[in-house]
Structures are given as structure tokens and as C-alpha cells.
Design a protein around this motif. Structure first.
Motif, PDB file in Angstrom:
ATOM      1  N   MET A   1       8.033   8.007  25.359  1.00 41.90           N
ATOM      2  CA  MET A   1       6.713   7.820  24.789  1.00 41.90           C
ATOM      3  C   MET A   1       6.819   7.834  23.278  1.00 41.90           C
ATOM      4  N   TRP A  12      11.253  11.125  29.301  1.00 40.50           N
ATOM      5  CA  TRP A  12      10.330  11.391  30.406  1.00 40.50           C
ATOM      6  C   TRP A  12      11.011  12.291  31.412  1.00 40.50           C
ATOM      7  N   GLU A  28       7.076   7.616  36.246  1.00 41.94           N
ATOM      8  CA  GLU A  28       6.656   6.829  35.090  1.00 41.94           C
ATOM      9  C   GLU A  28       6.418   5.376  35.485  1.00 41.94           C
ATOM     10  N   GLY A  32       2.197   4.414  31.733  1.00 40.55           N
ATOM     11  CA  GLY A  32       2.154   5.869  31.622  1.00 40.55           C
ATOM     12  C   GLY A  32       2.466   6.519  32.952  1.00 40.55           C
ATOM     13  N   TYR A  42      -2.315   7.992  34.681  1.00 39.65           N
ATOM     14  CA  TYR A  42      -2.662   8.687  33.449  1.00 39.65           C
ATOM     15  C   TYR A  42      -2.236   7.800  32.288  1.00 39.65           C
ATOM     16  N   VAL A  44      -1.508   6.165  28.576  1.00 35.69           N
ATOM     17  CA  VAL A  44      -0.986   6.661  27.311  1.00 35.69           C
ATOM     18  C   VAL A  44      -1.641   5.835  26.215  1.00 35.69           C
ATOM     19  N   ARG A  45      -2.322   6.525  25.304  1.00 34.88           N
ATOM     20  CA  ARG A  45      -2.960   5.851  24.167  1.00 34.88           C
ATOM     21  C   ARG A  45      -2.446   6.464  22.877  1.00 34.88           C
ATOM     22  N   GLY A  47       0.399   7.115  21.996  1.00 34.70           N
ATOM     23  CA  GLY A  47       1.439   8.100  22.243  1.00 34.70           C
ATOM     24  C   GLY A  47       0.963   9.390  22.880  1.00 34.70           C
ATOM     25  N   VAL A  49      -0.692  11.208  26.246  1.00 34.19           N
ATOM     26  CA  VAL A  49      -1.021  11.077  27.661  1.00 34.19           C
ATOM     27  C   VAL A  49      -2.456  11.574  27.856  1.00 34.19           C
ATOM     28  N   ALA A 150       5.929  15.882  23.674  1.00 36.29           N
ATOM     29  CA  ALA A 150       5.009  15.069  24.473  1.00 36.29           C
ATOM     30  C   ALA A 150       3.621  15.661  24.286  1.00 36.29           C
ATOM     31  N   VAL A 152      -0.565  15.733  25.167  1.00 37.97           N
ATOM     32  CA  VAL A 152      -1.464  15.497  26.283  1.00 37.97           C
ATOM     33  C   VAL A 152      -2.884  15.852  25.888  1.00 37.97           C
TER      34      VAL A 152
END
Length: 176
Positions: A1, A12, A28, A32, A42, A44-45, A47, A49, A150, A152
Motif C-alpha cells: 500500500m 501486506w 488482498e 484493497g 475494504y 484503499v483511498r 493509502g 484502508v 499501514a 486504517v
């Protein structure tokens, strides 16, 4: 990501994640993470989640504060308080010193905010940071640089991670 502005070295690790909809294992997809059991995706926008877009009423107040115009004004008073406590690092180290020592540890940081103390953690650590604020996560992403981080968007009440997969958990300021 990839995290906003600067890509990170995130690998990941499907064994860390669980589906919020059914608790199932994740894998994955190009867009996402997705659940192997129920197929819930889910996205990913930028970078980040997106585990939970909406928040509960109590968390919505906090999200509004951190994503709104009051946070930058409050930051001055937070800084002023830290100065009176001997500096921000000294104040935050009162909590951080209780983290385990070692290399290549996995840290779950609930309410990671802008990640101001990421540089104070060993660079070999892998960090999963959860927060309710898009603005704070964006700032954390810029600060993360090449670290294994990562990010979230989600709530502490519903974490998209499996139990017992982290060496330590941290929450500084996740009071709401």
C-alpha cells in the motif's frame, strides 16, 4: 500500500487482518483487502484502508473536532502543555517507555493521530495505525516516510485486526 505523498515499505500481511462484517480471514485484491468468507471489500483511498466510513455518535464528535477547524487552534494549547511538562517527547515517553524492546516488532496503534512519535520507535517495527480522523491519518501518512506503516480509517470499538497478532498495542489520546 502507498501512503499519501511518500510510499512506505508496507508488506501486506493477511494474517493480521479480519473482516468486520463476519470475522473471516482477509486477502488482498487490486482495490484493497477483501474477506475470503463473505467477500466484503475494504477500499484503499490515498493509502488508507477504509475499514469503517461511518462512526458512532460519540466518535463523530471527536472526528468532527480533528477533521474540523478547531484542531489547529487546539494544537497550540497542546504544545503549550507539553512545554510545561518538559517537552512533547518527554511527556509522551511516559507512555512509550512501557512498550517492549526489540527489533521487528508488530505494533497496533489505536488512535495513531498524526503519528508524531513514529520517529521515536525503532525503524524496524511494523505499525498498524487506526484512527477516526482522515486529517490525522493523512498527516501520519506524510510523516511515515519509508517506514512499515499501514493506516486504517476505523473505530477502536471495531478493529479490523485479528487477536494475538501484535507484540504490543498502544493508545495515546484515544479517550472518546
Amino acid at each position: 500500500m502507498a501512503i499519501i505523498d511518500q510510499p512506505t515499505a508496507v508488506t501486506w500481511r493477511a494474517d493480521l487482518w479480519r473482516c468486520l462484517a463476519c470475522g473471516g480471514p482477509m486477502h488482498e485484491e487490486p482495490t484493497g483487502p477483501a474477506c475470503e468468507s463473505c467477500g466484503h471489500a475494504y477500499p484503499v483511498r490515498d493509502g488508507i484502508v477504509i475499514a469503517r466510513e461511518e462512526t458512532s455518535s460519540n466518535n463523530e464528535v471527536a472526528r468532527g473536532f480533528y477533521d474540523g477547524p478547531l484542531w489547529p487552534k487546539f494544537r497550540f494549547w497542546e504544545w503549550f502543555t507539553f512545554i510545561n511538562l518538559g517537552g512533547e517527547r518527554r511527556a509522551r515517553d511516559k507512555v512509550l517507555r512501557h512498550l517492549p524492546a526489540g527489533e521487528r516488532l508488530k505494533l497496533l496503534d489505536v488512535a495513531i493521530g498524526d503519528g508524531v512519535y513514529l520517529d521515536w520507535l525503532p525503524p524496524s517495527w511494523s505499525v498498524v495505525g487506526v484512527d477516526i480522523s482522515r486529517v490525522q491519518l493523512a498527516a501520519c501518512g506524510r510523516r511515515a516516510g519509508g517506514r512499515d506503516v499501514a493506516l486504517v480509517l476505523g473505530e477502536a470499538e471495531a478493529l479490523p485486526v485479528r487477536d494475538g497478532r501484535f507484540d504490543a498495542a498502544l493508545s495515546i489520546g484515544g479517550f472518546n
